[in-house]
Design an enzyme around this catalytic site. Structure first.
Site, PDB file in Angstrom:
ATOM      1  N   ASP A   1     -12.827 -16.715 -50.945  1.00 14.33           N
ATOM      2  CA  ASP A   1     -12.130 -15.427 -51.030  1.00 14.33           C
ATOM      3  C   ASP A   1     -12.984 -14.292 -50.459  1.00 14.33           C
ATOM      4  O   ASP A   1     -14.198 -14.429 -50.259  1.00 14.33           O
ATOM      5  CB  ASP A   1     -11.809 -15.171 -52.512  1.00 14.33           C
ATOM      6  CG  ASP A   1     -10.583 -14.299 -52.715  1.00 14.33           C
ATOM      7  OD1 ASP A   1     -10.110 -13.690 -51.735  1.00 14.33           O
ATOM      8  OD2 ASP A   1     -10.104 -14.221 -53.858  1.00 14.33           O
ATOM      9  N   MET A   2     -12.355 -13.150 -50.222  1.00 16.36           N
ATOM     10  CA  MET A   2     -13.060 -11.946 -49.728  1.00 16.36           C
ATOM     11  C   MET A   2     -12.185 -10.767 -50.136  1.00 16.36           C
ATOM     12  O   MET A   2     -11.118 -10.566 -49.579  1.00 16.36           O
ATOM     13  CB  MET A   2     -13.152 -12.058 -48.202  1.00 16.36           C
ATOM     14  CG  MET A   2     -14.007 -11.048 -47.529  1.00 16.36           C
ATOM     15  SD  MET A   2     -13.021  -9.883 -46.564  1.00 16.36           S
ATOM     16  CE  MET A   2     -14.262  -9.176 -45.532  1.00 16.36           C
ATOM     17  N   ASN A   3     -12.629 -10.025 -51.139  1.00 15.30           N
ATOM     18  CA  ASN A   3     -11.717  -9.069 -51.756  1.00 15.30           C
ATOM     19  C   ASN A   3     -11.994  -7.601 -51.475  1.00 15.30           C
ATOM     20  O   ASN A   3     -11.571  -6.734 -52.253  1.00 15.30           O
ATOM     21  CB  ASN A   3     -11.669  -9.306 -53.264  1.00 15.30           C
ATOM     22  CG  ASN A   3     -10.756 -10.478 -53.575  1.00 15.30           C
ATOM     23  OD1 ASN A   3      -9.575 -10.452 -53.258  1.00 15.30           O
ATOM     24  ND2 ASN A   3     -11.322 -11.530 -54.139  1.00 15.30           N
TER      25      ASN A   3
ATOM     26  N   CYS B   1      -9.262 -17.062 -47.662  1.00 18.55           N
ATOM     27  CA  CYS B   1      -8.487 -16.126 -48.481  1.00 18.55           C
ATOM     28  C   CYS B   1      -9.187 -14.776 -48.366  1.00 18.55           C
ATOM     29  O   CYS B   1     -10.410 -14.714 -48.315  1.00 18.55           O
ATOM     30  CB  CYS B   1      -8.477 -16.610 -49.927  1.00 18.55           C
ATOM     31  SG  CYS B   1      -7.660 -15.481 -51.079  1.00 18.55           S
TER      32      CYS B   1
ATOM     33  N   ASP C   1       0.869  -1.183   0.000  1.00 22.05           N
ATOM     34  CA  ASP C   1       0.000   0.000   0.000  1.00 22.05           C
ATOM     35  C   ASP C   1       0.893   1.215   0.000  1.00 22.05           C
ATOM     36  O   ASP C   1       1.749   1.357   0.867  1.00 22.05           O
ATOM     37  CB  ASP C   1      -0.806   0.053   1.317  1.00 22.05           C
ATOM     38  CG  ASP C   1      -2.006  -0.871   1.262  1.00 22.05           C
ATOM     39  OD1 ASP C   1      -2.080  -1.675   0.321  1.00 22.05           O
ATOM     40  OD2 ASP C   1      -2.840  -0.774   2.176  1.00 22.05           O
TER      41      ASP C   1
ATOM     42  N   ASP D   1      -1.263 -12.556 -51.656  1.00 23.35           N
ATOM     43  CA  ASP D   1      -1.341 -12.514 -53.120  1.00 23.35           C
ATOM     44  C   ASP D   1       0.038 -12.324 -53.730  1.00 23.35           C
ATOM     45  O   ASP D   1       0.172 -12.289 -54.952  1.00 23.35           O
ATOM     46  CB  ASP D   1      -2.263 -11.374 -53.566  1.00 23.35           C
ATOM     47  CG  ASP D   1      -3.710 -11.830 -53.618  1.00 23.35           C
ATOM     48  OD1 ASP D   1      -3.956 -13.037 -53.483  1.00 23.35           O
ATOM     49  OD2 ASP D   1      -4.595 -10.969 -53.796  1.00 23.35           O
TER      50      ASP D   1
ATOM     51  N   ASP E   1     -11.101 -17.600 -59.992  1.00 24.41           N
ATOM     52  CA  ASP E   1     -12.086 -16.607 -60.426  1.00 24.41           C
ATOM     53  C   ASP E   1     -12.345 -16.699 -61.940  1.00 24.41           C
ATOM     54  O   ASP E   1     -11.478 -17.119 -62.701  1.00 24.41           O
ATOM     55  CB  ASP E   1     -11.505 -15.225 -60.081  1.00 24.41           C
ATOM     56  CG  ASP E   1     -12.569 -14.158 -59.986  1.00 24.41           C
ATOM     57  OD1 ASP E   1     -13.703 -14.423 -60.402  1.00 24.41           O
ATOM     58  OD2 ASP E   1     -12.244 -13.061 -59.500  1.00 24.41           O
TER      59      ASP E   1
HETATM   60  C1  DGJ Z   1      -7.656 -12.612 -54.677  1.00 24.08           C
HETATM   61  C2  DGJ Z   1      -6.976 -13.904 -54.334  1.00 24.08           C
HETATM   62  O1  DGJ Z   1      -6.109 -13.747 -53.282  1.00 24.08           O
HETATM   63  C3  DGJ Z   1      -6.298 -14.413 -55.593  1.00 24.08           C
HETATM   64  O2  DGJ Z   1      -5.527 -15.542 -55.298  1.00 24.08           O
HETATM   65  C4  DGJ Z   1      -7.363 -14.722 -56.607  1.00 24.08           C
HETATM   66  O3  DGJ Z   1      -8.171 -15.756 -56.131  1.00 24.08           O
HETATM   67  C5  DGJ Z   1      -8.170 -13.474 -56.883  1.00 24.08           C
HETATM   68  N1  DGJ Z   1      -8.666 -12.877 -55.668  1.00 24.08           N
HETATM   69  C6  DGJ Z   1      -9.328 -13.780 -57.795  1.00 24.08           C
HETATM   70  O4  DGJ Z   1     -10.132 -12.699 -57.992  1.00 24.08           O
END
Ligand code: DGJ
Length: 744
Positions: free
Chosen positions: A478-480, A526, A50, A548, A367
């Site tokens: 994927d998710m861009n 991804c 303390d 990428d 893609d």
């Molecule tokens: C982003 C991914 O990381 C790539 O490898 C590829 O799949 C492209 N998108 C396709 O649009």
């Protein structure tokens, strides 16, 4: 028993193989954190004296003790506005205007096994592997009850933590911050490390001295992101690869997060982490509960290498789950860098023929296969094969690919919608957009509101329909783009702060359902490469496209940084064409393969454009990979180089010490170079080892081989191994050591 309660001292101690973690209940009901560090025993409250340091208030019940203040004492989970002016874990307001939380101890339980979270990714325990401590704290004024959850994995040196909040009162509570974890360390001079980067240059370790004041790292992107990672390390200033005390904090969460470190006026440190509080709020009505994402706390007295190995084991064996978690992964040939959007039946079958001829296991159609997707301006959401390019459909295509040898894999980006798509035209309200404001585009696309059940169900039905329509063994998910215009048409105005977290709950529920219903499909995460490389994703999908950037020299850095927390089996890594499409750099085929073999190995090029000699080399690489793949998948990683060294040297050792793969790749070369002298690690000192095989790539001159004689394990550990100087364009070498005595 890894959880011990001492009634007399009112201490609760969590014990793991190398660490002890202690808390204490003190009048008038506060829960102090006493210690986390090397394993010790006894009541450690003697550490706290303390003393009145001025301007640190004391609780009403301690009014005669001016030296007793929550502002200076380490706490297990810090409320707010109760006299602790450091960064709080919990912030809230009620509909009667009460703010903050004064959390007091209300009881605790110890149970066998691991606690469960509902709808969030979480580690899992085998029988006898974990014990759970639940400590209940309560704030009388707001009616909020907080359950601090701890699952102790003694053998793993790992403690999982999460928080369950319940509204036990009669007012509506608005949570504004709810950290998953709080760690107060009253002693030490620390460095902290986080992993920063950008698209195609992810997760470089940033190590700096922990300074007084508040510092931290986080993401506001609605994804963990390429720029930051929900993993931080706090370590001794002298800590190196194999020595020094290190603490790791990793979130199992893929959305916006915040990790903060605060060094206070007394030199004590508070580490907190959880959902990013900015743009977050959650309304808790009377009787409702809220659970935070889980955090993995790990302690290593064996430096950063020891910390990485502990996380690797845990993520592989207690976070990843299902059929693929620990199985050898297929070697894929992916169409992206071979064809980009220019795909049709003929090109895919040509690639499949090549994949079969080379010995790859799966041909992945990336893609460009669906709707009128000829570039990235359109068609996300229209998940039916383009009738001109794929007139026979996916079922036929998958069958034809299989006839040529490999299995068939497919790329999807289910969380997204293009404004130019039938899906958007039918359901514009399914996209996240703010009424009256033009939305922000990212790669020409919008984000679907995954918090809505009908959107989740539509995605589930679409993906499940595709998987049922064809023999597909692998999905690249994927998710861009990240989340902007965070507004859900399905939520009332005062719940809009829940949108991003509901998105992730929706995503996790989808992933859970798909993995449950299609257990043999290997799902790869991804997000434009490594934009969501986190343990939340790994709880469902056992591997993630790391970046990428497929340039092997850049990948050395990216995979090295990623490997501080995440296992090599989680890092998809491909050999691509030279010159590389992202950097323009030319590198030897052998070096590209050696770099990719420190991950989940595959190819991303058009074999039809290679010479027969190169194809022959690839056949050999794939055969080699099959011999050694168990090392990156299950072995222990030792980093023999530092990020600033002109070479990367990684050693993988099988858990029984019987085999070890050494990979050395030059990041830069010098004239008249010095030999590389490396002390190996992880081998059994009493054992004897022989070089089973050795390979070089891209060397300027013929170098003599290392002698194929026997080496004492202790010689390799203490005296080391001298490698010939490597000159050339990004030369590399790899060798496999095999234990020759009887492994007793
Ligand atoms: C982003 C991914 O990381 C790539 O490898 C590829 O799949 C492209 N998108 C396709 O649009």
């Amino acid at each position: 028993m890894s959880i011990r309660y001492n009634e007399k001292d009112q201490t609760i101690t969590l014990l793991t193989r190398s660490a002890a973690y202690q808390m204490q209940i003190v009048p008038p009901g506060y829960l102090l954190h006493l210690y986390y560090g090397r394993r010790t025993e006894g009541d450690l409250s003697y550490l706290y004296l303390d003393h009145d340091c001025g301007f640190s208030p004391n609780p009403w019940e301690r009014q005669d003790q001016r030296g007793w203040s929550l502002d200076t004492l380490p706490q297990e989970y810090a409320g707010s506005l109760g006299g602790d002016f450091r960064t709080p874990c919990l912030e809230l307001s009620t509909d009667r205007g009460i703010r903050g939380a004064d959390l007091r101890y209300a009881g605790h339980t110890v149970t066998a096994g691991k606690y469960a979270l509902s709808g969030l990714p979480a580690a899992w325990a085998r029988e006898g592997e974990a014990e759970t401590l639940t400590v209940t704290l309560a704030d009388a004024a707001s009616g909020l009850q907080a359950e601090l959850l701890y699952a102790v994995f003694e053998e793993r040196d790992l403690i999982c933590r999460a928080l369950r909040l319940k509204n036990t009162g009669d007012q509506s509570i608005r949570l504004e911050k709810a950290a998953s974890v709080c760690l107060d360390l009253p002693f030490g001079d620390w460095d902290w490390i986080h992993f920063s980067g950008r698209h195609t240059m992810e997760r470089r370790p940033e190590r700096r001295r922990l300074l007084e004041g508040l510092q931290g790292v986080g993401s506001l992107r609605g994804a963990s992101g390429h720029q930051a990672n929900p993993f931080v390390i706090l370590c001794d200033r002298e800590a190196g690869e194999e020595q020094g005390d290190c603490y790791g904090m990793m979130l199992l969460y893929s959305g916006s997060f915040l990790a903060q470190l605060e060094k206070d006026q007394m030199g004590a440190v508070r580490l907190t982490a959880g959902i990013q509080p900015e743009l977050f709020s959650w309304r808790l009505e009377p009787g409702e509960s809220f659970e935070t994402p889980e955090a993995l706390l790990c302690f290593s007295p064996e430096g950063l290498g020891g910390l990485s190995r502990r996380y690797h084991r845990f993520l592989r064996q207690n976070v990843c789950r299902g059929y693929w978690a620990e199985r050898p992964r297929p070697v894929v040939l992916n169409s992206w860098e071979a064809c980009y959007f220019d795909v049709d039946e003929e090109r895919v079958l040509a690639l499949a023929r090549q994949a079969g001829d080379l010995g790859a296991d799966v041909l992945v159609l990336d893609d460009g296969w669906f709707g009128n997707r000829r570039d990235d301006h359109r068609a996300l959401g229209d998940w039916t094969p383009n009738p001109e390019r794929f007139p026979h459909g996916l079922g036929w295509l998958a069958r034809k690919v299989r006839e040529l040898g490999p299995g068939f894999g497919l790329w999807l980006e289910p969380e997204m919608v293009s404004p130019d798509s039938a899906l958007y035209r039918a359901h514009p309200d399914w996209a996240l957009t703010v009424p009256g404001r033009p939305p922000t585009l990212g790669r020409n696309q919008l984000v679907l509101d995954l918090g809505r059940e009908e959107v989740q169900n539509w995605i589930y039905d679409t993906v499940a329909g595709i998987l049922r329509s064809a023999d597909i063994s692998y999905i690249k998910w994927d998710m861009n783009r990240e989340l902007t215009d965070v507004y859900s048409r399905a939520l009332p105005p005062d719940r809009q702060g829940e949108c991003v977290h509901r998105y992730y709950r929706g995503l996790y529920s989808l992933m859970e359902r798909l993995c449950r219903d299609f257990p043999r499909v290997l799902f790869e995460g991804c997000a434009g490469g490594g934009g969501r490389f986190d343990a939340g994703i790994l709880a469902y999908f056992p591997q993630i496209w790391t970046s990428d950037n497929t340039d092997p020299v850049a990948r050395l850095g990216i995979q090295e940084g990623t490997g501080y927390g995440y296992p090599l089996s989680a890092m998809a890594a491909h050999v691509s064409a030279s010159p590389n499409h992202q950097t323009g750099r030319s590198t030897p085929l052998g070096t590209r393969a050696m770099a990719a073999m420190t991950g989940a190995f595959g190819y991303e090029l058009d074999p039809g454009k290679l010479t027969e000699t190169e194809r022959q080399e690839i056949r050999r690489q794939i055969a080699r990979w099959r011999e050694l793949e168990s090392l990156p998948r299950t072995g222990e990683l030792y980093r023999l180089s530092r990020p600033e060294d002109p070479f990367a040297a990684w050693q993988l050792v099988s858990t029984d010490g019987g085999e070890s793969l050494l990979t050395v790749c030059m990041r830069a070369v010098e004239s008249n170079p010095r030999p590389l002298w490396l002390r190996l690690r992880g081998l059994r000192g009493e054992g004897r080892y022989r070089i089973e095989w050795q390979e070089r790539a891209g060397c300027l001159e013929e170098l003599s081989e290392l002698p194929e004689r026997e080496y004492a394990g202790s010689a390799l550990l203490y005296a080391g191994l001298t490698l010939p100087p490597l000159r050339g364009d990004y030369p590399a070498m790899q060798l496999l050591l095999q234990r020759t005595d009887d492994n007793e």
